[in-house]
Scaffold this active site. Structure first.
Site, short mmCIF file in Angstrom:
data_model
loop_
_atom_site.label_atom_id
_atom_site.label_comp_id
_atom_site.label_asym_id
_atom_site.label_seq_id
_atom_site.Cartn_x
_atom_site.Cartn_y
_atom_site.Cartn_z
N ASP A 27 75.23 -43.27 84.23
CA ASP A 27 74.65 -41.98 83.88
C ASP A 27 74.06 -42.01 82.47
O ASP A 27 72.96 -41.53 82.22
CB ASP A 27 75.73 -40.90 84.02
CG ASP A 27 75.20 -39.53 83.69
OD1 ASP A 27 74.33 -39.06 84.44
OD2 ASP A 27 75.63 -38.94 82.68
N LYS A 53 70.13 -41.79 81.14
CA LYS A 53 69.67 -40.84 80.12
C LYS A 53 68.98 -41.56 78.98
O LYS A 53 67.94 -41.11 78.47
CB LYS A 53 70.85 -40.04 79.58
CG LYS A 53 71.38 -39.02 80.59
CD LYS A 53 72.68 -38.42 80.13
CE LYS A 53 73.17 -37.33 81.07
NZ LYS A 53 74.58 -37.01 80.89
N THR A 77 69.57 -31.73 93.29
CA THR A 77 70.43 -32.68 94.01
C THR A 77 70.63 -33.90 93.11
O THR A 77 70.11 -33.96 92.00
CB THR A 77 69.77 -33.17 95.31
OG1 THR A 77 68.70 -34.07 94.97
CG2 THR A 77 69.21 -32.02 96.12
N GLU A 122 63.93 -31.63 81.57
CA GLU A 122 64.70 -31.42 80.33
C GLU A 122 66.20 -31.50 80.59
O GLU A 122 66.95 -32.03 79.77
CB GLU A 122 64.31 -30.07 79.72
CG GLU A 122 65.06 -29.67 78.47
CD GLU A 122 64.82 -30.62 77.28
OE1 GLU A 122 65.62 -31.56 77.15
OE2 GLU A 122 63.85 -30.41 76.53
N VAL A 176 68.89 -34.78 80.31
CA VAL A 176 69.63 -35.27 79.15
C VAL A 176 70.17 -34.07 78.38
O VAL A 176 69.41 -33.17 78.03
CB VAL A 176 68.72 -36.10 78.22
CG1 VAL A 176 69.52 -36.66 77.06
CG2 VAL A 176 68.06 -37.23 79.00
#
Ligand code: ADP
Ligand code: ASP
Ligand code: MG
Length: 812
Positions: free
Chosen positions: A675, A679, A552, A603, A606
């Site tokens: 976003d 990351k 999600t 993992e 990114v």
């Protein structure tokens, strides 16, 4: 000659009893057939007598069922003729007697032990008569005439010597086939009918086999032999080819019901092999039990067994240290009260002794010990004796454990990683059994996880809870479905999806959800879904080797990770929120995962499926230092700047990115740089820097006020930017440069921003929604390490998630 014992289910149905006939008649050597009562009959006799003695007329119905079962069995299996008439006469006489006894106890409302023993004896007496009539030229013998018990200090025991002599006398000549009722015996003084205890037919057979020096003892039952665990609890249990007497004894004593515990000793003494076979599947090889097993000792552990209703009594106090005789007093007091102790554990500090007893005995055991140590308790030297209840005791058994280091370590490590608390444990110096006590609520999980971890299972199981079945979650489920068989057959890994949830429904099934039609099942059978419900259901299920998979983008779901990790449930996340949340929360999750031995993997946060986080971890763990990271980390933004053209305006590129599932469900998360910031924060933390989202310096390309208001107004206003972006595009084209949204970590400082890159920049040619990352380290200094490839999209993202899941199974 050999002795064959057929259990209740073996004589319980027409089909099985005909198998008994076939098996017994096909023996070349003489056989003595020992039979139990028809399956379930002893229980029924006991419950009818309890009803009758409590004045409840319902006993009559039960009696009628008992009667009908025998009559219809005879009707169906015995051909008409003289012997049938004979049998019917005997059986109806006995059933009449039984009826009279029931009536008697109903009238006087009293059930003595003697009457109860008489009643239960009818089970074996009736079944053995039927079997004797069924088998060609079989002779019936009455075991009450040669299995003799005596009562000493109120406790009934077998008179071994007398029994032995009488068996030898009775069978001084042995017919081809004899039939004997199991379980029942008689008192050597009074001649009253007695029995050898529940499940005792096995023992009858063993006594006969030992007395007559039989070539073998065969125990015919309803499973394919002695199994690695109770198949009713562990579906993956399978039958064991060979066991030593010691192994079998340890397993039976600890609850493996397949053989009644006292059975093994008499035949062990005479070195008579025991064969455990399935009446319903006579072709299956079954299990052979011998003194020394020949072949497969590659597995240190042969089997697991357990006793459910156990209690632990601990006698403790500083006054016990170094005092001689405390243990002697504990065991003497318990023995005098006829209480059996099945496990003992004492710490070498000598200040506590823990004793395992059955629940039935616990109240008296505590009373006895409190009386025994009354004086010491009064003086405070020993604490008042109390018991912990609601426990189970588990034993792992195998001769191969002897001199094999690491078994206990592996056992307790496995239990710990699964959040199972060991309350007490014991290993005898014989090293064939490690027993330990746990809370009963964890019994199933314990048995499953041990069965799995000690390779008693042909495969190991990962139990998965998948939350979110949108683009990434849906694609993950498809990949799992495709790969399930291959992983099971080639890698011994069974992926069992035991929970699936979306925003509306949640479905949990221990046995695994079929992935072909999970969507329909979720809607039809799912319960209401919420993060709290999901968390509670998962914890309640308490299933072993479990992994929560978050596909999600929800903060509320990320908020349940802590509780899951704290309960030893691994977390694999495509959701970036937790790993990029406040540094304190991130640290707490990492530390909890470390402490609990549960994995926290992300993992796919990114670069989708690109191996970026693992690579950074490997570099750091092997002593390298990350000096600089430069990267294009947004598949969406790269796609947008690559798509922008004369014919496709800026606003259109964003719609396309969303349709291709590159963007976050809400594309503002990508366009606002959030976003990429998430990351970069995640990468920086992996690289060893303490960085929060607020620490990242940002140079954005969409004015802030576009992000105010709701998503609809955002989409509506977006075309206002088309013109300026077209200007920018033309300018770039003229300069032969390209726009890239670049994330940097340099010297511990993090920044993101739109940059113009020229032909010789490695980011210039980055096509489509690809990502690229350059990592400069002490080892990779002059030429940084470069990882490049698809950085967005449901398939590659779910591939990254899948790889994390598999890494937990450690199958490489
Ligand atoms: P019978 O009536 O033939 O004596 P039991 O019910 O007494 O049969 O024993 C057989 C049952 O024992 C099996 O059906 C199985 O559920 C149970 N069991 C428990 N542990 C084991 C084990 N390790 N191997 C095989 N069976 C076991
Ligand atoms: N019929 C007895 C019981 O159910 C004995 C046996 O089956 O071994 O306990
Ligand atoms: Mg049995």
């Amino acid at each position: 000659m050999k002795v064959m014992k057929f259990g209740g289910t073996s004589v319980g149905s027409v089909k099985s009893i005909l198998n008994v006939k076939r098996i017994a008649e096909s023996s070349n050597e003489p056989v003595i057939v020992v039979v139990s009562a028809l399956g379930g009959l002893t229980d029924k006799l006991i419950s009818a007598s309890k009803l009758a003695s409590s004045g409840n007329r319902l006993y009559e119905e039960q009696y009628q069922e008992i009667l009908d079962r025998h009559i219809s069995m005879i009707e169906e299996i015995i051909p008409d003729g003289e012997s049938k008439a004979n049998l019917e006469m005997k059986v109806s006489t006995m059933l009449d007697q039984l009826k009279n006894i029931f009536q008697g106890i109903f009238l006087i409302k009293d059930l003595s032990a003697k009457t109860s023993d008489t009643i239960v004896s009818y089970g074996e007496r009736l079944s053995s008569l039927i079997v004797a009539a069924l088998i060609k030229s079989a002779e019936w013998y009455d075991s009450r005439m040669f299995i003799k018990t005596e009562t000493k200090l109120g406790k009934r025991t077998l008179d071994k010597e007398l029994t032995n002599e009488l068996i030898q006398y009775t069978f001084s000549t042995i017919p081809q086939i004899s039939v004997v009722p199991g379980f029942i015996s008689s008192d050597k003084e009074t001649g009253d009918v007695t029995n050898l205890g529940r499940g005792g037919s096995d023992y009858t057979a063993a006594l006969i086999a030992a007395a007559l020096n039989a070539d073998s003892l065969e125990i015919w039952t309803d499973v394919d032999g002695f199994m690695t665990a109770d198949p009713k609890v562990i579906s993956a249990a399978y039958s064991i080819k060979e066991l030593s007497y010691v192994e079998a004894m340890e397993l039976c004593n600890f609850g493996a019901k397949v053989i009644y515990p006292p059975t093994i000793y008499p035949v062990f003494h005479k070195n008579i092999p025991i064969l455990v076979k399935n009446t319903f599947n006579p072709e299956a090889p079954g299990t052979i039990i011998v003194k020394k097993t020949s072949g497969d000792n590659t597995r240190a552990i042969k089997g697991i067994s357990s006793i459910k209703d156990t209690c632990l009594i601990t006698v403790q106090g500083l006054g016990m240290v170094g005092v001689i005789g405390v243990n002697h007093r504990i065991f003497r007091a318990l023995a005098e009260s006829n209480i059996s102790v099945f496990m003992v554990s004492q710490a070498s500090s000598e200040n506590s002794t823990s004793i395992g007893v059955r629940s039935d005995d616990v109240v008296i055991a505590c009373e006895v010990l409190n009386t025994e140590f009354e004086k010491e308790i009064g003086m405070g030297e020993i604490n008042k004796v109390t018991a912990e209840t609601g426990l189970s005791t588990v034993a792992i058994v195998g001769d191969g454990m002897k001199h094999t280091p690491g078994i206990a370590g592996k056992l307790f490590g496995t239990l710990g990683r699964n959040g199972i608390n060991v309350i007490a444990c014991a290993q005898g110096a014989s090293e064939t059994n490690i027993s330990f006590v746990i809370d009963s609520s964890s019994l199933r999980k314990t048995l499953n996880v041990i069965h799995d971890s000690f390779f008693l299972s042909p495969y190991q199981v990962l139990n998965l809870f998948i939350c979110g079945v949108g683009a990434v979650g849906g694609s993950l489920i498809n990949q799992i479905k495709k790969q399930q068989e291959e992983l099971k057959s080639k890698k011994g890994l069974k992926l069992n999806v035991v929970g699936i949830a979306n925003g509306h429904f949640a479905l949990f099934t221990r046995d695994g959800i079929p992935l072909d039609n999970y969507k329909e099942l979720l809607t039809a059978k799912g319960i209401k879904s919420s993060p709290k419900i999901i968390r509670d259901e998962i914890l309640k299920m308490n299933i072993f080797n479990s992994v929560f998979v978050d596909c999600t983008a929800s903060k509320d779901i990320a908020d349940i990770y802590y509780d899951l990790l704290s309960n030893n449930i691994s977390v694999v996340a495509a959701n970036k929120i937790a790993a990029s949340s406040s540094y304190e929360n991130y640290k707490l999750l990492r530390e909890t995962s470390f402490k609990k031995g549960a994995k926290f993997l992300y993992e796919a946060n990114v670069g989708a499926g690109l191996p970026i986080i693992n690579t950074i971890d490997d570099l750091i763990n092997s002593g390298d230092k990350i000096l600089k990271i430069e990267a294009v980390l947004s598949g969406t933004l790269n796609f947008i700047f690559n798509e922008l053209s004369e014919t496709i305006p800026f606003s259109e590129t964003i719609k396309k990115a969303k349709e291709a599932h590159y963007s976050e469900p809400d594309p503002r998360i990508d366009l606002s740089g959030k976003d990429v910031i998430r990351k970069l924060v995640i990468l920086s933390r992996e690289a060893g820097y303490r960085i929060d989202q607020e620490d990242v310096d940002k140079h954005l390309f969409i004015p802030d006020d576009f992000f105010k208001g709701d998503i609809d107004s955002f989409w509506k206003r977006l075309p206002q930017l088309d013109e300026s972006f077209d200007e920018k595009r033309k300018e770039m084209q003229a300069k032969n440069m390209r726009l890239r949204f670049i994330a940097r970590l340099d010297n511990g400082k993090a920044s993101v921003g739109l940059e113009e890159v020229g032909l010789h920049n490695p980011f210039y040619d980055l096509a489509g929604s690809n990502n690229i990352i350059l990592i400069t380290t002490e080892r990779y200094k002059e030429y940084p390490m470069m990882i490049q490839g698809y950085g967005a999209g449901a398939k590659v993202t779910s591939g990254g998630v899948f790889a994390d899941i598999i890494s937990i199974a450690n199958i490489r």
